[in-house]
Motif scaffolding. Structure first.
Motif, PDB file in Angstrom:
ATOM      1  N   LEU A   8      22.487  -9.522  -5.224  1.00  0.00           N
ATOM      2  CA  LEU A   8      21.153 -10.037  -5.174  1.00  0.00           C
ATOM      3  C   LEU A   8      20.991 -11.005  -6.343  1.00  0.00           C
ATOM      4  O   LEU A   8      21.307 -11.037  -7.140  1.00  0.00           O
ATOM      5  CB  LEU A   8      19.877  -9.104  -4.858  1.00  0.00           C
ATOM      6  N   THR A   9      20.480 -12.535  -6.104  1.00  0.00           N
ATOM      7  CA  THR A   9      20.983 -13.539  -6.698  1.00  0.00           C
ATOM      8  C   THR A   9      18.883 -12.854  -7.492  1.00  0.00           C
ATOM      9  O   THR A   9      18.018 -11.662  -7.314  1.00  0.00           O
ATOM     10  CB  THR A   9      19.441 -14.277  -6.479  1.00  0.00           C
ATOM     11  N   PRO A  10      18.482 -13.485  -8.718  1.00  0.00           N
ATOM     12  CA  PRO A  10      17.717 -13.398  -9.747  1.00  0.00           C
ATOM     13  C   PRO A  10      16.006 -12.881  -8.491  1.00  0.00           C
ATOM     14  O   PRO A  10      14.993 -11.878  -8.639  1.00  0.00           O
ATOM     15  CB  PRO A  10      17.404 -13.569 -10.296  1.00  0.00           C
ATOM     16  N   SER A  11      15.865 -13.984  -7.908  1.00  0.00           N
ATOM     17  CA  SER A  11      14.781 -14.297  -6.488  1.00  0.00           C
ATOM     18  C   SER A  11      14.761 -12.971  -6.224  1.00  0.00           C
ATOM     19  O   SER A  11      14.076 -12.450  -5.809  1.00  0.00           O
ATOM     20  CB  SER A  11      14.442 -15.799  -6.206  1.00  0.00           C
ATOM     21  N   GLY A  12      15.904 -12.580  -5.454  1.00  0.00           N
ATOM     22  CA  GLY A  12      16.104 -11.700  -4.596  1.00  0.00           C
ATOM     23  C   GLY A  12      16.091 -10.335  -4.783  1.00  0.00           C
ATOM     24  O   GLY A  12      15.197  -9.707  -4.137  1.00  0.00           O
ATOM     25  N   TYR A  13      16.012 -10.140  -5.456  1.00  0.00           N
ATOM     26  CA  TYR A  13      16.046  -8.704  -6.470  1.00  0.00           C
ATOM     27  C   TYR A  13      14.674  -8.971  -7.047  1.00  0.00           C
ATOM     28  O   TYR A  13      14.094  -7.750  -6.828  1.00  0.00           O
ATOM     29  CB  TYR A  13      16.987  -8.706  -7.954  1.00  0.00           C
TER      30      TYR A  13
END
Length: 261
Positions: A8-13
């Motif tokens: 996951l990307t940081p925002s998705g995480y």
């Protein structure tokens, strides 16, 4: 902590960890994870105190008995100092609120991926939030429960007429000021459960977000540099929030028992 191979990307995480496991949509959505961990921490509280009561001795007490006695005495002292009526429900209620909220808050110290990661990869559960007090539905439901008790005891102690007069003739005891008094008192009355629930939610949600940001933005092997200091500070926050919720409950119920007219 985040897994080393997290895709996951940081925002998705962050979005993923702020999403509840829900059934239904919109207003009728039920957050299963919040309800589960609320019930789990409540049962843990009952089990510990029941075990302490069953093994209590008049001789040399064990560590568990000493701990439970300290908690009970702490709550009882605060009730005696704050509550000015006579009601056998208040002390047990205050003890339950303090211990239950404290246990729910402590779930915020569990590492971010410690439970969600195995739940997702081993059990197929896509989302899992483990901090019930970071869910506004849980905190506001508890606040509304306190609000219902406030209304019930206000009417029981003062009578329906007395409660109505308290709203209509306070703070200005003149018929001309009744509309203003009603507006002022009703807003003040409704603000109590709102502030009670939102204060707990806001503090716990903010603490949870900080842990998630540390896990999302730092490499997994260095996350302890941010999470450990924040966890040490957060211990104070979770304890204070449980104490504040308990004390405001006692204060509000004490006001409900005051017959001033």
């Amino acid at each position: 902590m985040a897994a080393p191979g997290e895709a996951l990307t940081p925002s998705g995480y962050i979005t993923h960890h702020l999403t509840n496991l829900s059934v239904g949509e919109g207003f009728w959505a039920v957050h299963i994870d919040s309800l589960f961990f609320s019930a789990l921490t409540g049962l843990l509280f009952l089990w510990v105190f029941r075990k302490a009561a069953k093994t209590a001795t008049s001789g040399v007490p064990g560590k568990l008995q000493c701990f439970v006695e300290m908690v009970v005495e702490f709550v009882d002292d605060n009730v005696k100092e704050t509550f000015h009526g006579r009601n056998p429900l208040i002390a047990p209620l205050a003890l339950t609120i303090f211990c239950w909220i404290l246990l729910m808050n402590i779930m915020d110290l569990v590492p971010i991926d410690f439970l969600p990661y195995p739940a997702e990869h081993w059990l197929g559960i896509p989302y899992l939030k483990v901090v019930p007090s970071a869910d506004v539905n849980i905190t506001m439901s508890m606040a509304l429960g306190v609000f219902a008790l406030m209304i019930y005891y206000s009417i029981k102690v003062k009578g329906l007429g007395g409660f109505a007069k308290e709203l209509a003739l306070h703070p200005f005891n003149h018929p001309v000021m009744i509309p203003f008094n009603l507006l002022l008192e009703i807003v003040s009355l409704l603000a109590k459960p709102l502030s009670l629930g939102m204060r707990l939610f806001g503090n716990m949600f903010a603490g949870e977000v900080v842990f998630i940001l540390i896990a999302a933005l730092m490499p997994w092997w260095a996350q302890w540099l941010g999470s450990v200091p924040w966890a040490i500070f957060h211990v104070l926050v979770i304890t204070i929030q449980a104490f504040v919720f308990m004390m405001l409950t006692i204060v509000y119920l004490s006001q409900a028992h005051e017959d001033n007219h």
